[in-house]
Design a protein around this motif. Sequence first.
Motif, mmCIF file in Angstrom:
data_model
loop_
_atom_site.group_PDB
_atom_site.id
_atom_site.type_symbol
_atom_site.label_atom_id
_atom_site.label_comp_id
_atom_site.label_asym_id
_atom_site.label_seq_id
_atom_site.Cartn_x
_atom_site.Cartn_y
_atom_site.Cartn_z
ATOM 1 N N TYR A 159 0.830 -1.244 -0.034
ATOM 2 C CA TYR A 159 -0.049 0.040 0.249
ATOM 3 C C TYR A 159 0.904 1.338 0.006
ATOM 4 C CZ TYR A 159 -4.308 -2.447 0.992
ATOM 5 O OH TYR A 159 -5.362 -3.547 1.063
ATOM 6 N N CYS A 160 0.539 2.432 -0.749
ATOM 7 C CA CYS A 160 0.984 3.457 -0.670
ATOM 8 C C CYS A 160 -0.095 4.514 -1.024
ATOM 9 C CB CYS A 160 2.103 3.711 -1.684
ATOM 10 S SG CYS A 160 1.320 3.075 -3.344
ATOM 11 N N ASN A 161 0.416 5.914 -1.498
ATOM 12 C CA ASN A 161 -0.771 6.741 -1.334
ATOM 13 C C ASN A 161 -0.916 7.561 -2.754
ATOM 14 O OD1 ASN A 161 -0.947 6.918 1.763
ATOM 15 N ND2 ASN A 161 1.356 7.252 0.875
ATOM 16 N N SER A 162 -0.193 7.151 -3.775
ATOM 17 C CA SER A 162 -0.383 7.538 -4.978
ATOM 18 C C SER A 162 0.039 6.894 -6.037
ATOM 19 C CB SER A 162 0.448 9.151 -5.368
ATOM 20 O OG SER A 162 1.714 8.775 -5.327
ATOM 21 N N GLY A 163 -0.304 7.189 -7.414
ATOM 22 C CA GLY A 163 0.240 6.413 -8.686
ATOM 23 C C GLY A 163 1.799 6.436 -8.658
ATOM 24 N N GLY A 187 0.924 4.440 4.099
ATOM 25 C CA GLY A 187 0.178 3.563 3.190
ATOM 26 C C GLY A 187 -0.778 2.414 3.823
ATOM 27 N N GLY A 188 -1.916 2.339 3.328
ATOM 28 C CA GLY A 188 -2.930 1.466 3.900
ATOM 29 C C GLY A 188 -3.400 1.587 5.213
ATOM 30 N N GLY A 189 -3.861 2.916 5.440
ATOM 31 C CA GLY A 189 -4.544 3.270 6.653
ATOM 32 C C GLY A 189 -5.923 2.764 6.751
ATOM 33 N N GLU A 190 -6.192 2.662 7.886
ATOM 34 C CA GLU A 190 -7.683 1.768 8.254
ATOM 35 C C GLU A 190 -8.691 2.544 7.266
ATOM 36 O OE1 GLU A 190 -7.995 -1.025 8.819
ATOM 37 O OE2 GLU A 190 -9.829 -1.536 9.911
ATOM 38 N N PHE A 191 -8.554 3.862 7.465
ATOM 39 C CA PHE A 191 -9.878 4.604 7.012
ATOM 40 C C PHE A 191 -10.004 4.625 5.427
ATOM 41 C CE2 PHE A 191 -11.622 8.340 5.335
ATOM 42 C CZ PHE A 191 -12.814 8.599 6.214
ATOM 43 N N VAL A 192 -8.890 4.945 5.002
ATOM 44 C CA VAL A 192 -8.892 4.931 3.432
ATOM 45 C C VAL A 192 -8.930 3.578 2.896
ATOM 46 C CG1 VAL A 192 -6.205 4.812 2.983
ATOM 47 C CG2 VAL A 192 -7.605 5.920 1.600
ATOM 48 N N CYS A 193 -8.554 2.361 3.403
ATOM 49 C CA CYS A 193 -8.600 1.245 2.991
ATOM 50 C C CYS A 193 -10.171 0.755 3.155
ATOM 51 C CB CYS A 193 -7.776 0.017 3.701
ATOM 52 S SG CYS A 193 -6.091 0.189 3.124
ATOM 53 N N GLY A 194 -10.872 1.419 4.142
ATOM 54 C CA GLY A 194 -12.397 1.135 4.294
ATOM 55 C C GLY A 194 -13.061 1.584 3.166
ATOM 56 N N VAL A 195 -12.708 2.993 2.790
ATOM 57 C CA VAL A 195 -13.354 3.395 1.796
ATOM 58 C C VAL A 195 -13.097 2.622 0.436
ATOM 59 C CG1 VAL A 195 -13.704 5.418 0.330
ATOM 60 C CG2 VAL A 195 -13.380 5.758 2.809
ATOM 61 N N ALA A 209 -3.962 3.301 -8.625
ATOM 62 C CA ALA A 209 -4.035 4.263 -7.504
ATOM 63 C C ALA A 209 -5.536 5.091 -8.192
ATOM 64 C CB ALA A 209 -3.075 5.493 -7.756
ATOM 65 N N LYS A 210 -5.320 6.008 -8.972
ATOM 66 C CA LYS A 210 -6.598 7.052 -9.187
ATOM 67 C C LYS A 210 -7.845 6.645 -8.739
ATOM 68 C CE LYS A 210 -4.556 9.826 -12.657
ATOM 69 N NZ LYS A 210 -3.380 9.355 -13.493
ATOM 70 N N GLY A 211 -8.422 5.652 -9.349
ATOM 71 C CA GLY A 211 -9.879 5.085 -9.103
ATOM 72 C C GLY A 211 -10.135 4.564 -7.793
ATOM 73 N N PHE A 267 -10.757 9.268 -2.621
ATOM 74 C CA PHE A 267 -9.489 9.232 -1.493
ATOM 75 C C PHE A 267 -8.261 8.859 -2.147
ATOM 76 C CE2 PHE A 267 -13.190 9.678 1.091
ATOM 77 C CZ PHE A 267 -12.789 10.130 2.144
ATOM 78 N N PRO A 268 -7.030 9.508 -1.560
ATOM 79 C CA PRO A 268 -5.698 9.099 -1.881
ATOM 80 C C PRO A 268 -5.370 7.887 -1.417
ATOM 81 C CG PRO A 268 -5.450 10.889 -0.362
ATOM 82 C CD PRO A 268 -7.064 10.632 -0.707
ATOM 83 N N ILE A 269 -5.093 6.968 -2.194
ATOM 84 C CA ILE A 269 -4.706 5.473 -1.851
ATOM 85 C C ILE A 269 -3.991 4.997 -3.286
ATOM 86 C CG2 ILE A 269 -6.622 4.476 -2.280
ATOM 87 C CD1 ILE A 269 -6.017 2.240 -0.442
ATOM 88 N N GLY A 270 -2.716 4.328 -3.192
ATOM 89 C CA GLY A 270 -2.093 3.828 -4.159
ATOM 90 C C GLY A 270 -1.800 2.139 -3.668
ATOM 91 N N MET A 271 -1.535 1.244 -4.643
ATOM 92 C CA MET A 271 -1.317 -0.054 -4.353
ATOM 93 C C MET A 271 -0.484 -0.514 -5.580
ATOM 94 S SD MET A 271 -4.241 -2.854 -4.131
ATOM 95 C CE MET A 271 -4.667 -3.110 -2.546
ATOM 96 N N MET A 272 0.492 -1.501 -5.072
ATOM 97 C CA MET A 272 1.195 -2.275 -6.182
ATOM 98 C C MET A 272 1.136 -3.725 -5.688
ATOM 99 S SD MET A 272 5.408 -2.925 -6.338
ATOM 100 C CE MET A 272 5.657 -2.642 -4.784
ATOM 101 N N LEU A 273 0.595 -4.354 -6.707
ATOM 102 C CA LEU A 273 0.354 -6.113 -6.602
ATOM 103 C C LEU A 273 1.454 -6.684 -7.304
ATOM 104 C CD1 LEU A 273 -3.357 -5.549 -7.694
ATOM 105 C CD2 LEU A 273 -2.757 -6.335 -5.271
ATOM 106 N N ALA A 274 1.790 -7.831 -6.632
ATOM 107 C CA ALA A 274 3.031 -8.703 -7.444
ATOM 108 C C ALA A 274 2.774 -10.096 -7.079
ATOM 109 C CB ALA A 274 4.320 -8.337 -7.077
#
Length: 395
Positions: A101-105, A278-286, A246-248, A253-260
């Motif tokens: 988890y991170c916060n942007s693209g 990265g991966g905050g409980e609030f933003v991940c819930g949204v 990230a974007k959508g 809310f600002p959240i980014g993700m890398m999957l591997a």
Amino acid sequence: MTTQEIIAQEHEYIMQTYKRFPIVMTRGEGVRVWDNDGKCYLDFLAGIAVNALGYNHPIIRETIHKQADGLIHTSNLFYTQNQIELAKLMTEHSGMGRAFYCNSGAEANEGAFKLARKWGKGRFEILTALQSFHGRTLATITATGQTKYQDGFAPLMPGFRYVPFNDLEAVRQNIRPDTVAIMLEAVQGEGGIQVATPGYLEGVAALCHEHNILLLFDEVQAGMGRTGKLFAFQHFNVQPDIITTAKGLGAGFPIGMMLARREVADAFEFGNHASTFGGGEFVCGVALAFVNLLLHDGLLDHVVKMGEQLLSKLRGLQAKYPNAIADARGLGLMAGLQFRDAIPAADVGAALREHGLLTATAGGNVVRFVPPLVIQPADIEEAIAILDKTIGNLA
Ligand SMILES: *Cc1c(COP(=O)(O)O)cnc(C)c1O
């Protein structure tokens, strides 16, 4: 404050990196947004492909209210539940093994570059496409195959090289002993809504397999349902090693993700990478509420239908105004009209705003349409009517 006061103070106090439209936004509802003077706009820009559910969506509002009583942030020194649930959902639906988890693209792409280098054990070079866009940090402007984002910021990051998009032979010829990965957008967004041609991505995937090179998809713009599938690469017969998004993802809310893939992800050891927020409980819930809706409420099918309607109407405009429009193209709700050189896309955008339609521009003189995924047929009709009137006046 009045519109003029807000604009004047922005000029005074904000670093002048954004050439903004002269509009102060105050409120939104559904696929519409209102400015400070009460003017209503139909929004085919959606915060630059961010507001996947438009404005004030009941599920997002409800989730925010519920979460407001819970945790906002605790840090990754602890376990929290929403980030686990969201990672499980995203990995299961993408064929990946683990999430970061991170916060942007840009931050997601930075993580992907680090992971690829760590996995490469000395191999470091990453190929990217010309006209690509990967973000605004030093490594991501280097990865971006457009000099306009790089000028003035030398020295750039070593270890990146460019190939023309949709040119399989160029990829074959540019693989060297140091090459560890290739990063592509299945649909180039900022570059002008360029969709990968049939066979290209499959050919790249085969080359990656042959040379033991990682295949990375930057799904920051085209991912999260934008093209009618969770990820744009899923329209093609390929399985990547790393995906960034990230974007959508956070529906605003600002959240980014890398999957591997798990084997790749496991190149990261404890302490190799981190992000405070990265991966905050609030933003991940949204984000979890949005992704559940996207995957389980028929929203992807809706995007496919709306995308077909939008593209066929855009092609109709191209047929009607061949002297103004050079091409109409897209995938799902990621579409573009390429205008002829004599008609700057930015001017078209300004005229559309006058008539109450918000759009973005993209490279190659393209007007870009990335509306909320919840757009309805009547909204598309309305946008097309505004386009028809506006282009009729210009052409
Ligand atoms: C917007 C975008 C980025 C950068 O995302 P930020 O959140 O602005 O850092 C990266 N890649 C693609 C394809 C994008 O469209």
